[in-house]
Enzyme design. Sequence first.
Site, mmCIF file in Angstrom:
data_model
loop_
_atom_site.group_PDB
_atom_site.id
_atom_site.type_symbol
_atom_site.label_atom_id
_atom_site.label_comp_id
_atom_site.label_asym_id
_atom_site.label_seq_id
_atom_site.Cartn_x
_atom_site.Cartn_y
_atom_site.Cartn_z
ATOM 1 N N ASP B 9 0.889 -1.167 0.000
ATOM 2 C CA ASP B 9 0.000 0.000 0.000
ATOM 3 C C ASP B 9 0.928 1.218 0.000
ATOM 4 O O ASP B 9 1.426 1.619 1.048
ATOM 5 C CB ASP B 9 -0.884 -0.033 1.251
ATOM 6 C CG ASP B 9 -1.850 1.144 1.290
ATOM 7 O OD1 ASP B 9 -2.130 1.732 0.229
ATOM 8 O OD2 ASP B 9 -2.314 1.472 2.402
ATOM 9 N N GLU B 70 -2.673 -1.749 -5.138
ATOM 10 C CA GLU B 70 -3.883 -1.035 -5.565
ATOM 11 C C GLU B 70 -3.637 -0.243 -6.837
ATOM 12 O O GLU B 70 -2.552 0.313 -7.030
ATOM 13 C CB GLU B 70 -4.282 -0.027 -4.480
ATOM 14 C CG GLU B 70 -5.531 -0.413 -3.733
ATOM 15 C CD GLU B 70 -5.989 0.678 -2.764
ATOM 16 O OE1 GLU B 70 -6.427 0.298 -1.684
ATOM 17 O OE2 GLU B 70 -5.904 1.872 -3.087
ATOM 18 N N ASP B 143 -2.130 0.771 7.006
ATOM 19 C CA ASP B 143 -1.583 0.503 5.672
ATOM 20 C C ASP B 143 -0.983 -0.899 5.571
ATOM 21 O O ASP B 143 -0.964 -1.484 4.483
ATOM 22 C CB ASP B 143 -0.610 1.604 5.205
ATOM 23 C CG ASP B 143 0.461 1.918 6.220
ATOM 24 O OD1 ASP B 143 0.556 1.204 7.233
ATOM 25 O OD2 ASP B 143 1.211 2.876 5.990
#
Lengths: 161, 161
Positions: B9, B70, B143
């Site tokens: 992340d 992501e 995170d």
Amino acid sequence: MSKIILGIDPGIADTGFGVIEFFSHSKMTSLDYGSIKTPAGQDLEKRLLQLSLELEKIFKRYKPQILAIEQLFFNKNIKTALTVAQARGVVMLFAAKHSLEVQSYTPLQIKQSVSCYGQAQKMQVQKMVKLILGLKVLPKPDDAADALAAAICASSTLKFK
Amino acid sequence: MSKIILGIDPGIADTGFGVIEFFSHSKMTSLDYGSIKTPAGQDLEKRLLQLSLELEKIFKRYKPQILAIEQLFFNKNIKTALTVAQARGVVMLFAAKHSLEVQSYTPLQIKQSVSCYGQAQKMQVQKMVKLILGLKVLPKPDDAADALAAAICASSTLKFK
């Protein structure tokens, strides 16, 4: 006494680069310029790796001490801006690895450093870059001219140090 | 037969990471997770270099074969999004250097892979990650939990290959 400045205009398909040597008596000369291209069909990470490897070649050849690069700014096309930002991350990493001093400028500052005003058209920037560096032809492509303009912008900061 | 998946992340101040080992019989276990932090006052390029060096340590230790990350998306704060994108560029470069297979997912896909629906709250994601990986405590910070969730998301793609 001289300093080698590497100007970079980052992108994924094309990253413009311009290498100038700036002498203490305010003279400067272009050592190289061009565009690092990566194939459109390839995965982003492979394109970033190719960019990184080409930057290493430029470093080996010219040993720049300063990186001149545009600040990121909000673009109409957010997707493009986020992709360019990833390429810029790779350029910034390269600079830190080789202890380059990073100078970042707004597009306005870069245009002003070559053309006295910030609303200059691309062609005008190219003409001024050609004049300042004593090039025989207009620097092409656009992103190489922009990279040279960024390097010239950094040199103008050096002058007054 | 197993695969090591590294979930990331990305960020500048904090980059979450989660390393999981996924076995062919659908079992998975967490090998490590945490957050790579870089000091706020430092120049961006130095922070990116630090991130890159920490990623190399993770690679050396766990030899991941897959990177789960992501996709970039438009964020309310464009400045933050452009900074995160630069960190993501460094992560993608790292993946290409070590020939990791890159799997990128939308935030919705990642949430769905751990919680059956996309509107899950952070706490719920953490609880599901804890359950799926058999952790003794909730994975923290946020995170790191998100990075583990990305890795779990990649494992669910592997299952059906």
